[in-house]
Design a protein around this motif. Structure first.
Motif, PDB file in Angstrom:
ATOM      1  N   ASN A  96       0.851  -1.199   0.000  1.00 37.13           N
ATOM      2  CA  ASN A  96       0.000   0.000   0.000  1.00 37.13           C
ATOM      3  C   ASN A  96       0.886   1.249   0.000  1.00 37.13           C
ATOM      4  OD1 ASN A  96      -1.891   1.983   0.350  1.00 37.13           O
ATOM      5  ND2 ASN A  96      -2.788   1.149   2.239  1.00 37.13           N
ATOM      6  N   PRO A  97       0.823   2.086  -1.039  1.00 33.89           N
ATOM      7  CA  PRO A  97       1.699   3.268  -1.075  1.00 33.89           C
ATOM      8  C   PRO A  97       1.252   4.382  -0.119  1.00 33.89           C
ATOM      9  CG  PRO A  97       0.285   3.220  -3.017  1.00 33.89           C
ATOM     10  CD  PRO A  97      -0.014   1.963  -2.258  1.00 33.89           C
ATOM     11  N   ILE A  98       0.002   4.331   0.342  1.00 37.05           N
ATOM     12  CA  ILE A  98      -0.488   5.418   1.213  1.00 37.05           C
ATOM     13  C   ILE A  98      -0.116   5.069   2.654  1.00 37.05           C
ATOM     14  CG2 ILE A  98      -2.495   6.777   1.950  1.00 37.05           C
ATOM     15  CD1 ILE A  98      -1.741   7.003  -1.064  1.00 37.05           C
ATOM     16  N   VAL A  99       0.731   5.920   3.284  1.00 40.98           N
ATOM     17  CA  VAL A  99       1.239   5.583   4.618  1.00 40.98           C
ATOM     18  C   VAL A  99       0.700   6.510   5.714  1.00 40.98           C
ATOM     19  CG1 VAL A  99       3.299   4.483   3.693  1.00 40.98           C
ATOM     20  CG2 VAL A  99       3.378   6.916   4.297  1.00 40.98           C
ATOM     21  N   ALA A 100       0.098   7.615   5.343  1.00 41.02           N
ATOM     22  CA  ALA A 100      -0.540   8.488   6.348  1.00 41.02           C
ATOM     23  C   ALA A 100      -1.634   9.291   5.660  1.00 41.02           C
ATOM     24  CB  ALA A 100       0.485   9.421   6.998  1.00 41.02           C
ATOM     25  N   CYS A 101      -2.655   9.669   6.419  1.00 42.51           N
ATOM     26  CA  CYS A 101      -3.764  10.377   5.780  1.00 42.51           C
ATOM     27  C   CYS A 101      -4.547  11.218   6.789  1.00 42.51           C
ATOM     28  CB  CYS A 101      -4.711   9.380   5.107  1.00 42.51           C
ATOM     29  SG  CYS A 101      -5.510   8.236   6.251  1.00 42.51           S
ATOM     30  N   ALA A 102      -5.144  12.286   6.289  1.00 41.05           N
ATOM     31  CA  ALA A 102      -6.049  13.135   7.093  1.00 41.05           C
ATOM     32  C   ALA A 102      -6.966  13.840   6.114  1.00 41.05           C
ATOM     33  CB  ALA A 102      -5.254  14.174   7.885  1.00 41.05           C
ATOM     34  N   CYS A 103      -8.266  13.858   6.368  1.00 42.12           N
ATOM     35  CA  CYS A 103      -9.146  14.558   5.431  1.00 42.12           C
ATOM     36  C   CYS A 103      -9.782  15.771   6.090  1.00 42.12           C
ATOM     37  CB  CYS A 103     -10.201  13.626   4.849  1.00 42.12           C
ATOM     38  SG  CYS A 103     -11.404  13.026   6.033  1.00 42.12           S
ATOM     39  N   LEU A 104     -10.391  16.592   5.247  1.00 45.54           N
ATOM     40  CA  LEU A 104     -10.951  17.857   5.722  1.00 45.54           C
ATOM     41  C   LEU A 104     -12.432  17.918   5.379  1.00 45.54           C
ATOM     42  CD1 LEU A 104     -10.677  20.751   6.826  1.00 45.54           C
ATOM     43  CD2 LEU A 104      -9.981  21.465   4.527  1.00 45.54           C
ATOM     44  N   HIS A 105     -13.259  17.968   6.420  1.00 47.97           N
ATOM     45  CA  HIS A 105     -14.702  18.121   6.210  1.00 47.97           C
ATOM     46  C   HIS A 105     -15.094  19.596   6.310  1.00 47.97           C
ATOM     47  CE1 HIS A 105     -15.751  13.776   7.661  1.00 47.97           C
ATOM     48  NE2 HIS A 105     -14.851  13.803   6.706  1.00 47.97           N
ATOM     49  N   ALA A 106     -16.206  19.916   5.717  1.00 43.27           N
ATOM     50  CA  ALA A 106     -16.789  21.254   5.840  1.00 43.27           C
ATOM     51  C   ALA A 106     -18.178  21.074   6.432  1.00 43.27           C
ATOM     52  CB  ALA A 106     -16.892  21.908   4.473  1.00 43.27           C
ATOM     53  N   VAL A 107     -18.410  21.655   7.598  1.00 42.56           N
ATOM     54  CA  VAL A 107     -19.674  21.404   8.292  1.00 42.56           C
ATOM     55  C   VAL A 107     -20.349  22.747   8.585  1.00 42.56           C
ATOM     56  CG1 VAL A 107     -20.721  20.221  10.241  1.00 42.56           C
ATOM     57  CG2 VAL A 107     -18.508  19.475   9.422  1.00 42.56           C
ATOM     58  N   PRO A 108     -21.584  22.924   8.128  1.00 43.72           N
ATOM     59  CA  PRO A 108     -22.246  24.210   8.382  1.00 43.72           C
ATOM     60  C   PRO A 108     -22.708  24.320   9.829  1.00 43.72           C
ATOM     61  CG  PRO A 108     -23.749  22.735   7.215  1.00 43.72           C
ATOM     62  CD  PRO A 108     -22.449  21.992   7.376  1.00 43.72           C
ATOM     63  N   GLY A 109     -22.564  25.506  10.388  1.00 42.86           N
ATOM     64  CA  GLY A 109     -22.969  25.680  11.781  1.00 42.86           C
ATOM     65  C   GLY A 109     -23.421  27.108  12.058  1.00 42.86           C
ATOM     66  N   TYR A 110     -23.640  27.412  13.320  1.00 41.92           N
ATOM     67  CA  TYR A 110     -24.069  28.758  13.696  1.00 41.92           C
ATOM     68  C   TYR A 110     -23.412  29.176  15.011  1.00 41.92           C
ATOM     69  CZ  TYR A 110     -27.243  26.141  16.732  1.00 41.92           C
ATOM     70  OH  TYR A 110     -27.748  25.268  17.669  1.00 41.92           O
ATOM     71  N   TYR A 111     -23.250  30.484  15.154  1.00 47.27           N
ATOM     72  CA  TYR A 111     -22.827  31.097  16.422  1.00 47.27           C
ATOM     73  C   TYR A 111     -23.903  32.135  16.670  1.00 47.27           C
ATOM     74  CZ  TYR A 111     -19.743  33.763  19.670  1.00 47.27           C
ATOM     75  OH  TYR A 111     -19.183  34.413  20.751  1.00 47.27           O
ATOM     76  N   GLY A 112     -24.802  31.887  17.602  1.00 46.52           N
ATOM     77  CA  GLY A 112     -25.965  32.772  17.773  1.00 46.52           C
ATOM     78  C   GLY A 112     -26.716  32.859  16.458  1.00 46.52           C
ATOM     79  N   SER A 113     -26.997  34.095  16.024  1.00 48.86           N
ATOM     80  CA  SER A 113     -27.797  34.269  14.809  1.00 48.86           C
ATOM     81  C   SER A 113     -26.955  34.227  13.525  1.00 48.86           C
ATOM     82  CB  SER A 113     -28.533  35.611  14.885  1.00 48.86           C
ATOM     83  OG  SER A 113     -27.574  36.632  15.137  1.00 48.86           O
ATOM     84  N   VAL A 114     -25.653  34.031  13.657  1.00 51.22           N
ATOM     85  CA  VAL A 114     -24.775  34.101  12.482  1.00 51.22           C
ATOM     86  C   VAL A 114     -24.403  32.699  12.004  1.00 51.22           C
ATOM     87  CG1 VAL A 114     -22.459  34.789  11.746  1.00 51.22           C
ATOM     88  CG2 VAL A 114     -23.828  36.343  13.111  1.00 51.22           C
ATOM     89  N   ARG A 115     -24.475  32.464  10.709  1.00 46.97           N
ATOM     90  CA  ARG A 115     -24.047  31.170  10.141  1.00 46.97           C
ATOM     91  C   ARG A 115     -22.545  31.179   9.909  1.00 46.97           C
ATOM     92  NH1 ARG A 115     -28.044  27.808   7.433  1.00 46.97           N
ATOM     93  NH2 ARG A 115     -26.270  26.647   6.655  1.00 46.97           N
ATOM     94  N   LEU A 116     -21.896  30.040  10.080  1.00 49.43           N
ATOM     95  CA  LEU A 116     -20.483  29.939   9.739  1.00 49.43           C
ATOM     96  C   LEU A 116     -20.171  28.518   9.315  1.00 49.43           C
ATOM     97  CD1 LEU A 116     -19.253  28.428  12.414  1.00 49.43           C
ATOM     98  CD2 LEU A 116     -19.123  30.720  13.312  1.00 49.43           C
ATOM     99  N   GLN A 117     -18.979  28.333   8.778  1.00 50.05           N
ATOM    100  CA  GLN A 117     -18.584  26.991   8.362  1.00 50.05           C
ATOM    101  C   GLN A 117     -17.439  26.496   9.232  1.00 50.05           C
ATOM    102  OE1 GLN A 117     -18.470  25.633   4.168  1.00 50.05           O
ATOM    103  NE2 GLN A 117     -16.266  25.523   4.500  1.00 50.05           N
TER     104      GLN A 117
END
Ligand SMILES: CC(C)(COP(=O)(O)OP(=O)(O)OC[C@H]1O[C@@H](n2cnc3c(N)ncnc32)[C@H](O)[C@@H]1OP(=O)(O)O)[C@@H](O)C(=O)NCCC(=O)NCCS
Length: 498
Positions: A96-117
């Motif tokens: 297996n040539p892949i020896v380390a890995c980490a992925c990046l998710h994008a999750v929608p959320g909120y802080y009070g009335s403001v949306r953020l990612q």
């Protein structure tokens, strides 16, 4: 596909690490190798069902399924190009040539009335032969964090190995939620009377139910009245977890989250349940229409959930009378009617602390300024003007500055910048010169990164004073202002097993 602000397309970045190792981003073709690496790296980790008694664990099939699922190109949180990989370009044929890995998710959320990612690093592993060489550090610091910061994620969070991610600019700040409870014995759920059919039944979800699921999972529906920071269960989330994931399901270990619609005896849809199994069985969401009584629906719903979970997660040939589904975690919060109804049978359990990284306080605060201004406007300090100067002593990994300056003009945040506190000499000389005029200064000092906990409202100013000897406040009015801007609030950040 497009995930939130992220454009479709192969990411071309390649970083040479020497010795034949390179870091690069994934394509769909890496799915099997990433799955293989994860299965091997997590062989001994308690993720997924335990092996049958007396059996040595094999490669971890639950985690293999996750890696492959995430690289299928239909995930709600990442594209097939969002796994950062270390590849051994000198791998022998069949290795297996892949020896380390980490992925990046994008999750929608909120802080009070403001949306953020939120950006969420996930699925992190290094092959046992390549550990302790700093590969995960390089993946996070050179690939994942810059990619997440560049696309505008204001916060990253991870649920993970205790103390591991503190090395990479994270601090414990966000929490999965307010108090969980455990029902230690499912025999505490009363049996149904024989010959009488249940008043409420559960049915599987179809694509036509997505709008209903979105409507039933807004923060106000979830019985979490004091939650100020959370994730948004949007159409993409429901479509993926209830439909798309099953279209491309590859093994019995794939798709561990179960969503059901609650139906009353007239056939009307009256609620939603979500359960999952991650080594323990948990009810993540249970919501009913306002017209339906939890008192009537709770036990019929629980009885059917137990049957469903035993059928889904118990492995064939399990010894008579044994089940992986022997207790239930209620991840619903203490205000939820089901938590209250089961209060005398359940025991409280801590919620998880999440590693939290806010790469730039100014960027974050500018984005959530409307919430801070609302808090000010509702307070005795409405219309306040002045400069808040916060000294964090030194700039550390994970922070954009050694301090922060926020200028308020009549209750509005007009400037938010990284700031460096004057030296003792500069300070003394300034004082000797006498008052130079300028805005009223509200000054405070906080240990590096500890301000993240105040900013997300995990703890309040009083708790900062108790927990960190470095905390200092210039005067009582500074404390009052910080108390107004940064109250302790509840979080609902599900660790979401996609
Ligand atoms: C945890 C894991 C990803 C670390 O990968 P790695 O490439 O060896 O990590 P790095 O070399 O970048 O970091 C090593 C540092 O972390 C520390 N570290 C390694 N494993 C650790 C652990 N389980 N807990 C806490 N610290 C750990 C090391 O002591 C080292 O610190 P040092 O540089 O001061 O000696 C790897 O051991 C692994 O795959 N484990 C099994 C799967 C897993 O648990 N994944 C993470 C799920 S959140």
């Amino acid at each position: 596909m497009t995930v939130f602000g992220l454009k479709e397309g192969l990411r071309t970045q390649i970083i040479d690490l020497g010795n034949g190792l390179i870091m690069r981003w994934s394509t769909r073709d890496d799915a099997n190798n990433v799955g293989e690496l994860l299965a091997e790296a997590f062989q001994w980790e308690p993720v997924g069902p335990p092996p049958p008694p007396g059996e040595t664990p094999g490669p971890n099939e639950v985690v293999r399924a996750s890696g492959r699922r995430l690289l299928r190109g239909n995930s709600a949180v990442m594209s097939e190009y969002d796994y950062a990989l270390v590849e051994n370009t000198r791998a022998a044929a069949g290795e297996n040539p892949i020896v380390a890995c980490a992925c990046l998710h994008a999750v929608p959320g909120y802080y009070g009335s403001v949306r953020l990612q939120f950006g969420k690093p996930e699925g992190i592993a290094t092959h046992p032969n390549y550990r302790n060489q700093g590969l995960v550090r390089r993946l996070l610091e050179d690939m994942i964090h810059p990619a997440s910061d560049d696309r505008g994620d204001l916060v990253q969070f991870i649920l993970g190995l205790p103390h591991f991610y503190l090395q990479f600019g994270y601090t414990y700040a966000l929490r999965t939620g307010e108090q969980r409870t455990v029902l230690p014995d499912l025999a505490l759920i009363p049996k149904a009377s024989s010959n009488v059919s249940e008043l409420f039944t559960l049915r599987t979800v179809t694509l036509d139910d997505i709008a209903y699921l979105v409507r039933m999972s807004t923060p106000d529906k979830l019985h979490r009245p004091t939650t100020e920071i959370g994730l948004v269960f949007d159409e993409a989330y429901w479509r993926f977890t209830t439909h798309d994931v099953y279209q491309t399901k590859q093994s019995m270990y794939d798709a561990s989250r179960q969503t059901r619609i609650v139906v009353d005896s007239t056939g009307k849809d009256v609620g939603v349940t979500v359960t999952s199994f991650r080594g323990h069985w948990q009810i993540d969401l249970f919501v009913l229409e306002d017209t339906v009584s939890y008192h009537q629906a709770l036990f019929p719903v629980l009885r059917q959930l137990v049957l469903m979970a035993k059928g889904r997660y118990d492995y064939p040939g399990m010894p008579e009378g044994e089940s992986l589904i022997d207790s239930l975690i209620l991840g619903l919060g203490s205000h939820h009617p089901a938590s209250k109804l089961l209060e005398s049978s359940t025991m409280p359990e801590n919620t998880d602390r999440l590693y939290t990284r806010i790469a730039s306080y100014p960027r974050f605060i500018r984005h959530v300024a409307p919430v801070l201004e609302e808090r000010l406007a509702r307070s005795a300090l409405a219309g306040v003007s002045g400069a808040i100067e916060l000294n964090f002593f030194r700039r550390v990994a994970g922070a954009s500055g050694a301090g922060l300056r926020i200028v308020l003009d009549q209750g509005k945040l007009v400037e938010v910048e990284d700031w460096v506190a004057p030296s003792s000499r500069e300070w003394m000389l300034k004082r000797l010169k006498g008052s130079p005029g300028g805005p009223r200064v509200y000054g405070a000092q906080f240990a590096p990164l500890s301000f993240t906990r105040l900013l997300v409202g995990e703890i309040n100013v009083g708790q900062m004073l108790e927990q960190y000897g470095e905390t200092g406040l210039k005067d009582a009015e500074t404390r009052m202002l910080l108390d107004v801007l940064f109250p302790k609030v509840e979080h609902h950040i599900e660790s979401l097993w996609w």
